[in-house]
Design a protein around this motif. Structure first.
Motif, PDB file in Angstrom:
ATOM      1  N   SER A 172      50.125  -0.135  49.478  1.00  0.00           N
ATOM      2  CA  SER A 172      51.619   0.172  49.335  1.00  0.00           C
ATOM      3  C   SER A 172      52.440   0.819  50.347  1.00  0.00           C
ATOM      4  O   SER A 172      53.573   0.681  50.491  1.00  0.00           O
ATOM      5  CB  SER A 172      51.928   0.608  47.900  1.00  0.00           C
ATOM      6  OG  SER A 172      51.880  -0.390  47.144  1.00  0.00           O
ATOM      7  N   TYR A 220      41.557  -2.895  39.996  1.00  0.00           N
ATOM      8  CA  TYR A 220      41.930  -4.262  39.686  1.00  0.00           C
ATOM      9  C   TYR A 220      42.146  -5.214  40.988  1.00  0.00           C
ATOM     10  O   TYR A 220      42.078  -6.405  40.885  1.00  0.00           O
ATOM     11  CB  TYR A 220      43.505  -4.121  39.243  1.00  0.00           C
ATOM     12  CG  TYR A 220      44.567  -3.489  40.254  1.00  0.00           C
ATOM     13  CD1 TYR A 220      45.454  -4.625  40.667  1.00  0.00           C
ATOM     14  CD2 TYR A 220      44.505  -2.074  40.693  1.00  0.00           C
ATOM     15  CE1 TYR A 220      46.354  -4.294  41.584  1.00  0.00           C
ATOM     16  CE2 TYR A 220      45.596  -2.173  41.687  1.00  0.00           C
ATOM     17  CZ  TYR A 220      46.389  -2.757  42.227  1.00  0.00           C
ATOM     18  OH  TYR A 220      47.191  -2.477  43.103  1.00  0.00           O
ATOM     19  N   GLU A 246      42.271  -9.656  47.289  1.00  0.00           N
ATOM     20  CA  GLU A 246      43.552  -9.383  46.413  1.00  0.00           C
ATOM     21  C   GLU A 246      44.124 -10.812  46.440  1.00  0.00           C
ATOM     22  O   GLU A 246      44.805 -11.094  45.510  1.00  0.00           O
ATOM     23  CB  GLU A 246      44.554  -8.610  47.385  1.00  0.00           C
ATOM     24  CG  GLU A 246      45.703  -8.420  46.766  1.00  0.00           C
ATOM     25  CD  GLU A 246      46.508  -6.940  47.154  1.00  0.00           C
ATOM     26  OE1 GLU A 246      46.130  -6.052  47.830  1.00  0.00           O
ATOM     27  OE2 GLU A 246      47.412  -6.971  46.680  1.00  0.00           O
TER      28      GLU A 246
HETATM   29  N1  GLN Z   1      48.716  -4.737  47.187  1.00  0.00           N
HETATM   30  C1  GLN Z   1      48.815  -3.601  45.912  1.00  0.00           C
HETATM   31  C2  GLN Z   1      49.450  -4.451  44.657  1.00  0.00           C
HETATM   32  O1  GLN Z   1      50.285  -5.316  44.964  1.00  0.00           O
HETATM   33  C3  GLN Z   1      49.708  -2.687  46.170  1.00  0.00           C
HETATM   34  C4  GLN Z   1      49.911  -1.530  45.237  1.00  0.00           C
HETATM   35  C5  GLN Z   1      49.784  -0.068  45.552  1.00  0.00           C
HETATM   36  O2  GLN Z   1      49.175   0.209  46.679  1.00  0.00           O
HETATM   37  N2  GLN Z   1      50.437   0.697  44.730  1.00  0.00           N
HETATM   38  O3  GLN Z   1      49.040  -4.245  43.494  1.00  0.00           O
END
Ligand code: GLN
Length: 343
Positions: free
Chosen positions: A88, A51, A189
Motif C-alpha cells: 500500500s 491473505y 495476489e
Molecule cells: N495489495 C494489498 C491489498 O490490496 C495492499 C494492502 C495494504 O498494503 N494495506 O490488499
C-alpha cells in the motif's frame, strides 16, 4: 516538615534527571537509528499478512531501518537491502502521480481526502460512503483500496503498458533507482484478489472509476508487488520531505506546491483506522504496507522507513511503528512541535 520520598518516587526522579541530561545532548541521527534498531530487534509481536499467500513466506525477522535527510545524508541499521513488496505504500506515489498530472482538485473531487475509519479493504466503506453536497465528491481517500484502485484508473495512457510505464517511472524516480515487480507476489495476489476485483467493479458502478475497472485492479496489484528495500523507501519518503526533489539523485519528481496535499492525505489515512493514534504520538505523515514497510515524512527534515513484516490488527508493521516513533521523537521530527518563525 520533612518530605518523604518513597523508593519509587526516587527512582522516577532519577530516571527523569537522567532523561533531562540526555535531553541536553540530542542523539545524532545514527545514534537514534542504532538505538531503535537494538531496542526492537528482538521484539516478537504481530504476524505476517497471510491473505496474500506469498507474504506469509517472507522472513519475519527481516528488520531494516533507513533515514535520509533532505540534504541527502543516509543513516541505516540492519538489513536495508532485502526487498519486500511495497504494497500500500505505492498508493502514495500513484496518488502523487495523478496529482502531478491532473492537479490536487482531481483527487479531491473523484475520490475525496477524508478518513473512512474502516479497514483498508472495506466494502461497507464503499457502500456507506457519504457524498459532499453540491460536488458529489465521495468522502473517501486514495490510501484505502477503493480509492487507490480509482487513483490508478485515473493515470492517463492509451494502453495498460503506457499507464504502467508512468506508474513505475514515478516510483523509480522517487526511490532513485530502477525498481522491478516481485513476480511471485504479483502472481499470488492476482490469484487471490477477488475482494479487490469486487471493489473495482463496485467503484465503477458508483462512478468513481470511469472505465476498465479490470485494468485498474490489475495495475494496482502490479504496483503493490513492486520490490523495495528500506533504503528505497527512505529515499521515497525523503523525496516528499524535500519538497518533491529526490535528495540523493537531485531529480525533481513532484511539484513542490503539490507535496503538502499528498502529506495531508498520508496524515489523515496513512495508517488506516489507526491514523489518529499514530499522528497523536508522532505528528508524522506516514504510510504502511502489508509487506511490512512503513514510510514517514518529517517535512523539511528527513524521510524515514522501516521494513519488518509482522503486522498488528490494523495491518501496520509493529517494529516499524515503534522504531520510527522513537527515532523521530528523539530527533525532534514532529512537525507539530512548532518552532518560531525565523528561528
Ligand atoms: N495489495 C494489498 C491489498 O490490496 C495492499 C494492502 C495494504 O498494503 N494495506 O490488499
Amino acid at each position: 516538615m520533612k518530605r518523604h520520598v518513597t523508593p519509587v518516587a526516587a527512582a522516577t526522579i532519577a530516571a527523569f534527571a537522567a532523561a533531562m541530561t540526555l535531553g541536553a545532548q540530542a542523539p545524532s541521527p545514527q545514534q537514534a537509528v542504532d538505538a531503535a534498531y537494538a531496542k526492537y530487534k528482538t521484539l516478537q509481536e504481530g504476524k505476517n499478512a497471510d491473505y496474500i499467500p506469498a507474504l506469509a513466506k517472507v522472513d519475519p525477522n527481516l528488520f531494516g531501518v533507513a533515514l535520509v535527510t533532505v540534504d541527502g545524508k543516509v543513516f541505516t541499521a540492519g538489513d536495508v537491502r532485502t526487498e519486500v513488496s511495497i504494497q500500500s505504500i505505492s498508493k502514495v506515489f500513484t496518488m502523487a502521480q495523478v496529482i502531478q498530472e491532473q492537479g490536487l482538485d482531481a483527487i479531491e473531487k473523484r475520490i475525496g481526502v477524508d478518513a473512512t475509519g474502516a479497514r483498508f479493504n472495506s466494502i461497507i466503506a464503499v457502500e456507506s460512503v457519504k457524498v459532499v453536497q453540491g460536488t458529489g465528491a465521495p468522502e473517501m481517500n486514495p490510501l484505502v483500496n477503493p480509492g487507490a484502485i480509482s487513483a490508478t484508473s485515473m493515470v492517463k495512457g492509451a494502453s495498460s503498458d503506457e499507464v504502467w510505464k508512468k506508474i513505475i517511472g514515478f516510483h523509480n524516480d522517487s526511490a532513485g533507482r530502477q525498481l522491478t515487480v516481485l513476480q511471485d507476489v504479483y502472481k499470488s495476489e492476482s490469484d487471490t484478489n477477488q475482494r479487490n476485483q469486487a471493489i473495482g467493479a463496485l467503484m465503477l458502478a458508483y462512478g468513481y472509476i470511469k472505465n476498465n475497472w479490470q485494468q485498474a485492479v490489475d495495475l494496482y496489484t502490479r504496483q503493490c508487488s513492486i520490490g523495495v528495500n528500506a533504503q528505497d523507501l527512505a529515499n521515497m519518503a525523503a523525496t516528499l520531505a524535500a519538497g518533491g526533489t529526490n535528495p540523493v539523485t537531485k531529480k525533481k519528481v513532484l511539484d513542490t506546491d503539490k507535496v503538502p496535499g499528498v502529506l495531508a492525505v498520508m496524515a489523515t489515512a496513512g495508517l488506516y483506522d489507526d491514523s489518529g493514534k499514530w499522528l497523536y504520538h508522532t505528528g508524522l505523515p506516514a504510510k504502511s504496507g502489508v509487506g511490512g514497510g512503513i514510510i514517514a515524512v518529517s517535512p523539511g527534515k528527513f524521510g524515514i522507513a522501516v521494513v519488518s513484516p509482522p503486522l498488528d490488527d490494523a495491518g501496520n508493521s509493529i517494529r516499524a511503528q515503534r522504531a520510527i516513533a522513537d527515532i523521530s521523537n528523539a530527533l525532534g521530527g514532529n512537525p507539530y512541535a512548532g518552532k518560531k518563525v525565523g528561528s
